[in-house]
Write a protein that holds these residues in place. Structure first.
Motif, PDB file in Angstrom:
ATOM      1  N   ILE A 112      19.818  24.174 -29.520  1.00 23.63           N
ATOM      2  CA  ILE A 112      19.899  24.392 -30.968  1.00 23.63           C
ATOM      3  C   ILE A 112      18.735  23.676 -31.653  1.00 23.63           C
ATOM      4  O   ILE A 112      18.132  24.191 -32.598  1.00 23.63           O
ATOM      5  CB  ILE A 112      21.254  23.914 -31.512  1.00 23.63           C
ATOM      6  N   GLY A 113      18.387  22.481 -31.156  1.00 19.07           N
ATOM      7  CA  GLY A 113      17.204  21.796 -31.669  1.00 19.07           C
ATOM      8  C   GLY A 113      15.939  22.567 -31.351  1.00 19.07           C
ATOM      9  O   GLY A 113      15.027  22.655 -32.177  1.00 19.07           O
ATOM     10  N   LEU A 114      15.887  23.152 -30.150  1.00 14.55           N
ATOM     11  CA  LEU A 114      14.725  23.949 -29.759  1.00 14.55           C
ATOM     12  C   LEU A 114      14.601  25.207 -30.619  1.00 14.55           C
ATOM     13  O   LEU A 114      13.497  25.620 -30.976  1.00 14.55           O
ATOM     14  CB  LEU A 114      14.835  24.338 -28.279  1.00 14.55           C
ATOM     15  N   GLU A 115      15.749  25.785 -30.964  1.00 10.51           N
ATOM     16  CA  GLU A 115      15.737  26.934 -31.873  1.00 10.51           C
ATOM     17  C   GLU A 115      15.137  26.542 -33.213  1.00 10.51           C
ATOM     18  O   GLU A 115      14.330  27.277 -33.809  1.00 10.51           O
ATOM     19  CB  GLU A 115      17.176  27.450 -32.046  1.00 10.51           C
ATOM     20  N   SER A 116      15.499  25.352 -33.687  1.00 12.23           N
ATOM     21  CA  SER A 116      14.926  24.838 -34.930  1.00 12.23           C
ATOM     22  C   SER A 116      13.434  24.573 -34.769  1.00 12.23           C
ATOM     23  O   SER A 116      12.647  24.798 -35.694  1.00 12.23           O
ATOM     24  CB  SER A 116      15.655  23.555 -35.344  1.00 12.23           C
ATOM     25  N   ALA A 117      13.038  24.102 -33.570  1.00 10.29           N
ATOM     26  CA  ALA A 117      11.614  23.866 -33.302  1.00 10.29           C
ATOM     27  C   ALA A 117      10.830  25.171 -33.359  1.00 10.29           C
ATOM     28  O   ALA A 117       9.719  25.214 -33.882  1.00 10.29           O
ATOM     29  CB  ALA A 117      11.445  23.203 -31.937  1.00 10.29           C
ATOM     30  N   PHE A 118      11.403  26.228 -32.827  1.00  8.81           N
ATOM     31  CA  PHE A 118      10.732  27.526 -32.886  1.00  8.81           C
ATOM     32  C   PHE A 118      10.611  28.017 -34.324  1.00  8.81           C
ATOM     33  O   PHE A 118       9.627  28.672 -34.675  1.00  8.81           O
ATOM     34  CB  PHE A 118      11.487  28.544 -32.018  1.00  8.81           C
ATOM     35  N   SER A 127      12.593  17.089 -30.814  1.00 10.83           N
ATOM     36  CA  SER A 127      13.101  15.735 -30.589  1.00 10.83           C
ATOM     37  C   SER A 127      14.534  15.562 -31.064  1.00 10.83           C
ATOM     38  O   SER A 127      15.083  14.451 -30.998  1.00 10.83           O
ATOM     39  CB  SER A 127      12.208  14.718 -31.319  1.00 10.83           C
ATOM     40  N   PHE A 128      15.176  16.634 -31.522  1.00 10.73           N
ATOM     41  CA  PHE A 128      16.511  16.502 -32.106  1.00 10.73           C
ATOM     42  C   PHE A 128      17.528  15.922 -31.123  1.00 10.73           C
ATOM     43  O   PHE A 128      18.359  15.099 -31.492  1.00 10.73           O
ATOM     44  CB  PHE A 128      17.011  17.856 -32.615  1.00 10.73           C
ATOM     45  N   GLY A 129      17.490  16.371 -29.867  1.00 11.60           N
ATOM     46  CA  GLY A 129      18.445  15.879 -28.882  1.00 11.60           C
ATOM     47  C   GLY A 129      18.420  14.360 -28.769  1.00 11.60           C
ATOM     48  O   GLY A 129      19.465  13.704 -28.766  1.00 11.60           O
ATOM     49  N   LYS A 130      17.217  13.776 -28.708  1.00  9.64           N
ATOM     50  CA  LYS A 130      17.077  12.320 -28.599  1.00  9.64           C
ATOM     51  C   LYS A 130      17.478  11.623 -29.897  1.00  9.64           C
ATOM     52  O   LYS A 130      18.116  10.561 -29.873  1.00  9.64           O
ATOM     53  CB  LYS A 130      15.642  11.963 -28.231  1.00  9.64           C
TER      54      LYS A 130
END
Length: 409
Positions: A138-144, A269-272
């Motif tokens: 979900i963080g990666l989706e936001s990164a995209f 970096s959202f996961g961290k």
């Protein structure tokens, strides 16, 4: 010979759709030139070309909730990408008629709404048994989303040197994404739908608990206010640097790109970040938003203003995935409702953001762009202080509850 595994092709074809989600406001740098071409239109009407898609995103989300039941998630997303592509590049062809440009922007937003929620839902369903992986994706989706904002905004800034309507060619990116999604992302599986149905049936009694709904509504209102201020900053950043005489329209477009860069960094970096600060992530993000906006109002350096814009993008994109991840931990029906609330709050706030500047001017009797941005920064700082108090109380109650449960056992 280098061959990309089919699983990665599926994942990145799915995530590539997120590149388009935040592309509505990227034409904000065009506003001064569009206003010159349509002198009979008010500035607020012209600014609506940037934000009116968000209103129709809401309509698209609501239609998509029904449409996916009839034709499936994949077909609904493909339909949305089709609307996005055709309506997105339409102003290049019919840029002389403001009403037609306005209608095309409405249909453009409708297309985003058809695929916006479904991308998040597909990710949450696939990884529902692995919350850590789910949060990361979900963080990666936001990164995209941030990456799309960076690339498309930089391209808009270059195309803007030709004329304002040529910049709408950036939306042609939807075509290769549509093709990749069609070929590499499979249609909905019956097993997944059956599992979701069983989960809903076995937990239907829990959905009667009103507390999750109250929390969702509260977060929705909070997000609505934050989005109004954040999108208004996107709209006002070009007029701000022009008013302060520290840059031009291309610099303003680059500011939007750095907002996207900050969002991109936050997504990766959202996961961290989530593991580190947990429930304090929202007030911390609001605090950074407020401080950064304050600095932009006093900055006389284009570099410092650019850096603050990047921090603003970073802060905002820490809030969205946190809410989405929190809500997707609920049961199926509540997760769907929570995601819808987030997207409706976001897009309603984005739609009304041009009027927020007018409201600030009338309430606080300020005229300059600098004063409007500064007032919004103060509002955010007050919200951050309140947010820290709420987060502290919530965390304290949670610790007490866990202690009492352990003591009882």
């Amino acid at each position: 010979m280098f061959i990309i595994p089919i699983e990665k092709l599926k994942t990145y074809s799915l995530l590539s759709v997120a590149l388009l989600i935040s592309s509505g406001p990227i034409i904000a740098a065009n506003i001064p030139e569009i206003a010159q071409d349509f002198p009979d239109k008010s500035l607020t009407q012209v600014e609506l070309l940037t934000t009116i898609p968000s209103l129709f995103v809401i309509l698209g989300v609501l239609i998509g909730n029904r449409l996916e039941l009839w034709i499936g998630k994949k077909s609904t997303i493909l339909m949305g990408l089709g609307f996005f592509f055709i309506a997105g590049i339409f102003p290049v062809i019919m840029h002389e008629v403001f009403s037609l440009v306005f209608i095309s922007r409405c249909l453009f937003g409708l297309g985003i709404g058809l695929f916006n929620r479904l991308i998040i839902q597909m990710i949450s369903e696939i990884y529902q048994n692995n919350p850590g992986k789910q949060a990361s994706l979900i963080g990666l989706e936001s990164a995209f989303e941030g990456l799309g904002g960076i690339c498309l905004t930089l391209l808009v800034g270059q195309l803007l040197k030709i004329n304002w309507y040529t910049s709408f060619y950036v939306y042609a990116l939807a075509l290769p994404i549509l093709v990749a999604f069609f070929f590499f992302v499979p249609a909905d599986t019956r097993e997944m739908e059956k599992r979701n149905t069983e989960q809903l049936t076995t937990t239907s009694d829990n959905s009667r608990d009103k507390r999750p709904l109250q929390v969702m509504a509260g977060f929705g209102i909070l997000l609505f206010v934050i989005v109004i201020i954040f999108i208004n900053y996107n709209i006002q950043i070009t007029p701000l640097i022009l008013e302060k005489n520290i840059g031009n329209a291309t610099n303003g477009s680059n500011m939007l790109a750095f907002i996207g860069l900050g969002a991109f960094t936050a997504g990766f970096s959202f996961g961290k970040i989530y593991k580190l600060v947990r429930n304090y992530i929202v007030p911390l993000a609001i605090l950074l938003l407020g401080v950064s906006m304050c600095v932009t109002t006093i900055s006389q350096s284009i570099l410092l203003t650019t850096f603050c814009s990047m921090v603003i993008g970073f802060s905002f994109r820490c809030i969205m995935p946190y809410l989405l991840h929190t809500f997707t931990q609920q049961i199926s029906r509540m997760a769907k409702l929570g995601t819808t609330i987030v997207l409706v709050a976001y897009n309603l706030g984005a739609t009304l953001s041009p009027y927020e500047g007018t409201l600030i001017r009338r309430l606080f009797h300020v005229q300059s762009v600098q004063s409007v941005v500064f007032t919004n920064a103060i509002i955010l700082l007050m919200m951050a202080i309140t947010g820290f108090g709420v987060a502290y109380v919530y965390q304290k109650r949670r610790v007490v509850k866990e202690f009492n449960t352990t003591d009882f056992i």
